[in-house]
Design an enzyme around this catalytic site. Structure first.
Site, PDB file in Angstrom:
ATOM      1  N   THR A 162       0.720  -0.835   0.050  1.00  0.00           N
ATOM      2  CA  THR A 162      -0.312  -0.056  -0.024  1.00  0.00           C
ATOM      3  C   THR A 162       0.979   1.245   0.197  1.00  0.00           C
ATOM      4  O   THR A 162       1.922   1.325  -0.126  1.00  0.00           O
ATOM      5  CB  THR A 162      -0.665   0.134   1.739  1.00  0.00           C
ATOM      6  OG1 THR A 162      -0.295   0.265   2.122  1.00  0.00           O
ATOM      7  CG2 THR A 162      -1.692  -1.101   1.440  1.00  0.00           C
ATOM      8  N   ASP A 163       0.201   2.524  -0.359  1.00  0.00           N
ATOM      9  CA  ASP A 163       0.998   3.370   0.526  1.00  0.00           C
ATOM     10  C   ASP A 163      -0.023   4.635   0.408  1.00  0.00           C
ATOM     11  O   ASP A 163      -0.534   4.436   1.036  1.00  0.00           O
ATOM     12  CB  ASP A 163       1.503   4.070  -1.731  1.00  0.00           C
ATOM     13  CG  ASP A 163      -0.070   4.884  -2.603  1.00  0.00           C
ATOM     14  OD1 ASP A 163      -0.639   4.993  -1.705  1.00  0.00           O
ATOM     15  OD2 ASP A 163       0.399   4.671  -3.413  1.00  0.00           O
ATOM     16  N   ALA A 164       0.663   5.681   0.900  1.00  0.00           N
ATOM     17  CA  ALA A 164      -0.006   7.158   1.623  1.00  0.00           C
ATOM     18  C   ALA A 164      -1.138   7.217   0.896  1.00  0.00           C
ATOM     19  O   ALA A 164      -2.035   8.103   1.271  1.00  0.00           O
ATOM     20  CB  ALA A 164       1.396   8.170   1.565  1.00  0.00           C
TER      21      ALA A 164
END
Lengths: 146, 146, 146, 146
Positions: C23-25
């Site tokens: 996942t990312d921000a």
């Protein structure tokens, strides 16, 4: 459960197939890939305890890595099946500790032995927090609390 | 700027040193690593335009990848210096398009040619959105708007 | 199999659990993670065809990505189960083409539609090569060769 | 250099810009990304010592991670500049030890303190090996050998 929060270890097993992207130019798995598999092991250990990590986040907490200790003993390769064993070593209101052992599925060769410490953080403020009693109890397997 | 949002291309250069973790068991850079470098190129192209991506997020928007087209022509290796050239091809209120060319710094060998389309999304709702005029103008270099 | 190497598509399904590291921000899966899952899909599609990728490498060849086209339609999140469907679109002596469709396991939402072209390379010299007839036949499912 | 191989520490600084792909759904840098930056720090520390890692591989050796100890103290975010300080703590014929400190460039906040042990491996056989005296001397800064 003892007052110190130590738990009898119940290791949960997850199997991962090594991806090409997880290897490096040495022809074996890159060392950071094992760290990601350990995280996968934590996810499955928490799910098996009856308290998935998503449920902890839904209650307003992050469980954040604070200390990592990893011993690398042998290397896996592309397409190997790797068994990730992960279990809770200790559950305290402000800290959770996991242990890991990663092996090649076929031959049983131990690849990695590791331990990780995590602190509980309030999701909104980012500050250290305490897990509420019901979540602690769930992590401890529903037994008497320390 | 034309009404269609097409821009004269101003390519911005960023140099990355290939990390061991970015290679794979073929002994060269893994194909997904170039995708991450393209993202780095976008970051620097936006910063050079005067509108860093962090400023777009601070205004309540995400710019989300919707289409990726990548041609792989040659491979980089561990410790190579790679020049990532990235530039805006088009800026529209609902869509941003980037172009890329990645080369080996030393010999100039072209590694990758690519293009990516992105849509604008409201950060709170996750729904498609329009960039406000001032952000559009900034992306288009402060000139007359399309 | 037609002379052009086109195949009737037999899609092979693999299921992946989204890792936190993927996942990312933005709170969703980072776009490069889907590229890695597509590679996992190729691995399983080849294994199902009876010719695992490791066997191709053991015969002295690499199958190297040359063109990637990916449409991103929706986002997966941490802990989602994602079904990766991958299949061979064409098998030629110098080129292999795959198609992909990635969906959320639970709701069936299409996340990604993609296509990738690959060339065959001699493992020792790194130069373009032709797959021998027996490997081509295996990839084409043991039928008459194009 | 003492007989035990301990070195006065000369820390080498490298600066990395946080990539979106290195963050996770907590909104901060994923813990495995720091491990990759430490590797980048090793690369630059070796280059500064006059013996780039590529030269060690060219001589027929791999330097392989055997033990990793990482303390996570604070989190970096997308687009932050992070200073990676890395240095050799000890150089022995069969083992190399590095120390690290990672800080936010702007405010100086310490993000990570870490230590890694590595063994020397013969590239052809994969077996533990000894670094030859000239490479040891180069790593130790050209001084008298331990």
């Amino acid at each position: 459960v003892s007052a110190a929060g130590a738990l009898p270890e119940r290791m949960v097993e997850t199997t991962v197939r090594v991806r090409y992207a997880e290897t490096d130019a040495m022809g074996v798995v890159h060392h950071a890939s094992y760290i990601v598999w350990m995280e996968l092991g934590r996810t499955e250990a928490l799910r098996a305890s009856g308290l998935p990590y998503t449920a902890i986040e839904a209650r307003g907490f992050f469980v954040v890595l604070s200390h990592l200790d990893v011993r690398y003993l042998a290397s896996a390769r592309y397409d190997d099946l790797v068994v990730v064993r992960a279990g809770l070593e200790a559950v305290r209101s402000r800290q959770v500790v996991f242990r890991y052992e990663l092996r090649l599925a076929e031959r049983g060769t131990v690849l990695v032995e590791a331990r990780s410490e995590h602190i509980v953080v309030d999701r909104a403020t980012g500050r250290p927090a305490r897990l509420p009693e019901d979540l602690l109890g769930a992590l401890r397997g529903g037994g008497a609390h320390g």
